[in-house]
Scaffold this motif. Structure first.
Motif, PDB file in Angstrom:
ATOM      1  N   MET A  65       0.832  -1.202   0.000  1.00 29.81           N
ATOM      2  CA  MET A  65       0.000   0.000   0.000  1.00 29.81           C
ATOM      3  C   MET A  65       0.875   1.263   0.000  1.00 29.81           C
ATOM      4  O   MET A  65       0.614   2.203  -0.752  1.00 29.81           O
ATOM      5  N   ALA A  66       1.926   1.273   0.805  1.00 25.16           N
ATOM      6  CA  ALA A  66       2.826   2.430   0.854  1.00 25.16           C
ATOM      7  C   ALA A  66       3.536   2.620  -0.493  1.00 25.16           C
ATOM      8  O   ALA A  66       3.707   3.752  -0.961  1.00 25.16           O
ATOM      9  N   LYS A  67       3.926   1.522  -1.127  1.00 22.80           N
ATOM     10  CA  LYS A  67       4.563   1.616  -2.454  1.00 22.80           C
ATOM     11  C   LYS A  67       3.589   2.215  -3.468  1.00 22.80           C
ATOM     12  O   LYS A  67       3.976   3.064  -4.283  1.00 22.80           O
ATOM     13  N   SER A  68       2.340   1.787  -3.422  1.00 20.93           N
ATOM     14  CA  SER A  68       1.330   2.336  -4.333  1.00 20.93           C
ATOM     15  C   SER A  68       1.117   3.831  -4.075  1.00 20.93           C
ATOM     16  O   SER A  68       0.973   4.616  -5.008  1.00 20.93           O
ATOM     17  N   TYR A  69       1.103   4.198  -2.817  1.00 15.88           N
ATOM     18  CA  TYR A  69       0.958   5.596  -2.410  1.00 15.88           C
ATOM     19  C   TYR A  69       2.096   6.439  -3.010  1.00 15.88           C
ATOM     20  O   TYR A  69       1.857   7.507  -3.589  1.00 15.88           O
ATOM     21  N   PHE A  70       3.329   5.945  -2.914  1.00 17.38           N
ATOM     22  CA  PHE A  70       4.472   6.662  -3.494  1.00 17.38           C
ATOM     23  C   PHE A  70       4.376   6.716  -5.022  1.00 17.38           C
ATOM     24  O   PHE A  70       4.728   7.733  -5.630  1.00 17.38           O
ATOM     25  N   LYS A  71       3.926   5.646  -5.652  1.00 19.35           N
ATOM     26  CA  LYS A  71       3.767   5.654  -7.119  1.00 19.35           C
ATOM     27  C   LYS A  71       2.773   6.733  -7.546  1.00 19.35           C
ATOM     28  O   LYS A  71       2.978   7.415  -8.556  1.00 19.35           O
ATOM     29  N   LEU A  72       1.707   6.897  -6.774  1.00 22.49           N
ATOM     30  CA  LEU A  72       0.732   7.950  -7.079  1.00 22.49           C
ATOM     31  C   LEU A  72       1.363   9.330  -6.927  1.00 22.49           C
ATOM     32  O   LEU A  72       1.026  10.265  -7.666  1.00 22.49           O
ATOM     33  N   HIS A  73       2.283   9.473  -5.994  1.00 16.93           N
ATOM     34  CA  HIS A  73       2.989  10.747  -5.826  1.00 16.93           C
ATOM     35  C   HIS A  73       3.871  11.010  -7.049  1.00 16.93           C
ATOM     36  O   HIS A  73       3.929  12.141  -7.544  1.00 16.93           O
ATOM     37  N   GLU A  74       4.518   9.972  -7.549  1.00 20.48           N
ATOM     38  CA  GLU A  74       5.380  10.126  -8.723  1.00 20.48           C
ATOM     39  C   GLU A  74       4.592  10.604  -9.940  1.00 20.48           C
ATOM     40  O   GLU A  74       5.106  11.392 -10.730  1.00 20.48           O
ATOM     41  N   GLU A 120       1.858  12.294  -9.704  1.00 19.34           N
ATOM     42  CA  GLU A 120       1.174  13.505  -9.241  1.00 19.34           C
ATOM     43  C   GLU A 120      -0.354  13.358  -9.259  1.00 19.34           C
ATOM     44  O   GLU A 120      -1.067  14.248  -9.694  1.00 19.34           O
ATOM     45  N   ASP A 121      -0.817  12.246  -8.727  1.00 20.07           N
ATOM     46  CA  ASP A 121      -2.256  12.008  -8.602  1.00 20.07           C
ATOM     47  C   ASP A 121      -2.652  12.190  -7.135  1.00 20.07           C
ATOM     48  O   ASP A 121      -2.876  11.222  -6.399  1.00 20.07           O
ATOM     49  N   ALA A 122      -2.722  13.446  -6.714  1.00 22.26           N
ATOM     50  CA  ALA A 122      -2.999  13.771  -5.312  1.00 22.26           C
ATOM     51  C   ALA A 122      -4.344  13.231  -4.856  1.00 22.26           C
ATOM     52  O   ALA A 122      -4.460  12.697  -3.745  1.00 22.26           O
ATOM     53  N   GLU A 123      -5.365  13.352  -5.681  1.00 24.03           N
ATOM     54  CA  GLU A 123      -6.700  12.904  -5.270  1.00 24.03           C
ATOM     55  C   GLU A 123      -6.714  11.413  -4.948  1.00 24.03           C
ATOM     56  O   GLU A 123      -7.333  10.985  -3.971  1.00 24.03           O
ATOM     57  N   ALA A 124      -6.007  10.615  -5.742  1.00 28.36           N
ATOM     58  CA  ALA A 124      -5.931   9.181  -5.459  1.00 28.36           C
ATOM     59  C   ALA A 124      -5.111   8.935  -4.187  1.00 28.36           C
ATOM     60  O   ALA A 124      -5.433   8.050  -3.394  1.00 28.36           O
ATOM     61  N   MET A 125      -4.065   9.744  -3.967  1.00 27.51           N
ATOM     62  CA  MET A 125      -3.274   9.617  -2.739  1.00 27.51           C
ATOM     63  C   MET A 125      -4.124   9.889  -1.508  1.00 27.51           C
ATOM     64  O   MET A 125      -3.987   9.210  -0.489  1.00 27.51           O
ATOM     65  N   PHE A 126      -4.994  10.880  -1.608  1.00 30.37           N
ATOM     66  CA  PHE A 126      -5.821  11.258  -0.463  1.00 30.37           C
ATOM     67  C   PHE A 126      -6.710  10.097  -0.006  1.00 30.37           C
ATOM     68  O   PHE A 126      -7.067  10.014   1.164  1.00 30.37           O
ATOM     69  N   GLU A 127      -7.050   9.199  -0.926  1.00 31.11           N
ATOM     70  CA  GLU A 127      -7.882   8.048  -0.581  1.00 31.11           C
ATOM     71  C   GLU A 127      -7.157   7.098   0.382  1.00 31.11           C
ATOM     72  O   GLU A 127      -7.793   6.310   1.072  1.00 31.11           O
ATOM     73  N   LYS A 130      -4.583   2.112  10.026  1.00 31.71           N
ATOM     74  CA  LYS A 130      -5.807   1.893  10.802  1.00 31.71           C
ATOM     75  C   LYS A 130      -6.960   1.870   9.804  1.00 31.71           C
ATOM     76  O   LYS A 130      -7.042   2.744   8.937  1.00 31.71           O
ATOM     77  N   ASP A 131      -7.807   0.886   9.921  1.00 23.67           N
ATOM     78  CA  ASP A 131      -8.956   0.750   9.019  1.00 23.67           C
ATOM     79  C   ASP A 131      -8.521   0.714   7.555  1.00 23.67           C
ATOM     80  O   ASP A 131      -9.201   1.237   6.670  1.00 23.67           O
ATOM     81  N   GLY A 132      -7.335   0.136   7.290  1.00 24.42           N
ATOM     82  CA  GLY A 132      -6.853   0.007   5.922  1.00 24.42           C
ATOM     83  C   GLY A 132      -6.334   1.296   5.308  1.00 24.42           C
ATOM     84  O   GLY A 132      -6.168   1.374   4.098  1.00 24.42           O
ATOM     85  N   LYS A 133      -6.051   2.304   6.149  1.00 18.69           N
ATOM     86  CA  LYS A 133      -5.553   3.589   5.645  1.00 18.69           C
ATOM     87  C   LYS A 133      -4.337   4.022   6.448  1.00 18.69           C
ATOM     88  O   LYS A 133      -4.126   3.588   7.580  1.00 18.69           O
ATOM     89  N   ILE A 134      -3.544   4.907   5.859  1.00 18.57           N
ATOM     90  CA  ILE A 134      -2.371   5.450   6.545  1.00 18.57           C
ATOM     91  C   ILE A 134      -2.863   6.333   7.682  1.00 18.57           C
ATOM     92  O   ILE A 134      -3.614   7.276   7.467  1.00 18.57           O
ATOM     93  N   PHE A 135      -2.416   6.011   8.898  1.00 18.22           N
ATOM     94  CA  PHE A 135      -2.939   6.664  10.093  1.00 18.22           C
ATOM     95  C   PHE A 135      -1.877   7.495  10.825  1.00 18.22           C
ATOM     96  O   PHE A 135      -2.138   8.615  11.239  1.00 18.22           O
ATOM     97  N   LYS A 136      -0.704   6.931  11.003  1.00 20.07           N
ATOM     98  CA  LYS A 136       0.381   7.621  11.705  1.00 20.07           C
ATOM     99  C   LYS A 136       1.676   7.358  10.972  1.00 20.07           C
ATOM    100  O   LYS A 136       1.801   6.412  10.215  1.00 20.07           O
TER     101      LYS A 136
END
Length: 170
Positions: free
Chosen positions: A32-41, A43-50, A137-143
């Motif tokens: 999940m963290a790798k996917s999050y970074f790929k979205l940053h690369e 520049e898909d902020a809206e998908a990152m926010f999910e 937490k709850d399948g999302k980045i929490f801390k």
């Protein structure tokens, strides 16, 4: 002796299953963290926010900055994406995280790596060593947080002052 052997076998079985649960969570969360970074690369902020938990607490990289919540993290992500092009992250290695109270693996993940980008306004290249941690937490980045030399990076983008020519020696 037989009871002790059975007890040790039972404890080993419980620990082994528990360890596998943490390993499974670690792999899932690392993906999940790798996917999050790929979205940053890309520049898909809206998908990152999910990926972000609404009650998140995040260590921001700036000196003296308090913990950020979801609004501060979103603003930071948009700031990077607005001001840099060709974002790319190369992981040195991913490591399992531990519960800060018990020291026991908890499925969280952390990574040491390197960000590269081009500053849009100046055209200067950024090559930034970083450390990031993620708790879920709850399948999302929490801390978690981002640790890198934000001040040094920003200072490297300041245009160099022109060198004044010494006119007295002419």
């Amino acid at each position: 002796m037989r009871k002790l052997t059975l007890l040790l076998l039972f404890l080993a079985l419980v620990y082994g299953c528990n360890s596998n649960d943490h390993q499974t969570e670690f792999k899932k969360n690392t993906d999940m963290a790798k996917s999050y970074f790929k979205l940053h690369e890309v520049e898909d902020a809206e998908a990152m926010f999910e990926y972000l938990h609404p009650d998140m607490e995040w260590h921001m990289p700036g000196y003296g900055m308090p913990l950020g919540g979801i609004d501060e993290v979103k603003a930071a992500l948009l700031g990077y994406q607005d001001n840099f092009e060709d974002l790319s992250f190369t992981a040195e290695y991913w490591l399992p995280g531990v519960n800060s109270d018990t020291g026991i693996p908890d499925g969280s993940t952390r990574v040491y790596g390197n960000w590269k980008a081009t500053h849009t306004a100046s055209g200067k290249k950024v090559d930034l060593t970083s450390y990031h941690s993620f708790e879920f937490k709850d399948g999302k980045i929490f801390k978690g947080g981002d640790w890198f030399d934000l001040g040094g990076m920003m200072n490297s983008l300041i245009p160099e002052a022109p060198v004044e020519k010494d006119t007295d020696s002419e």
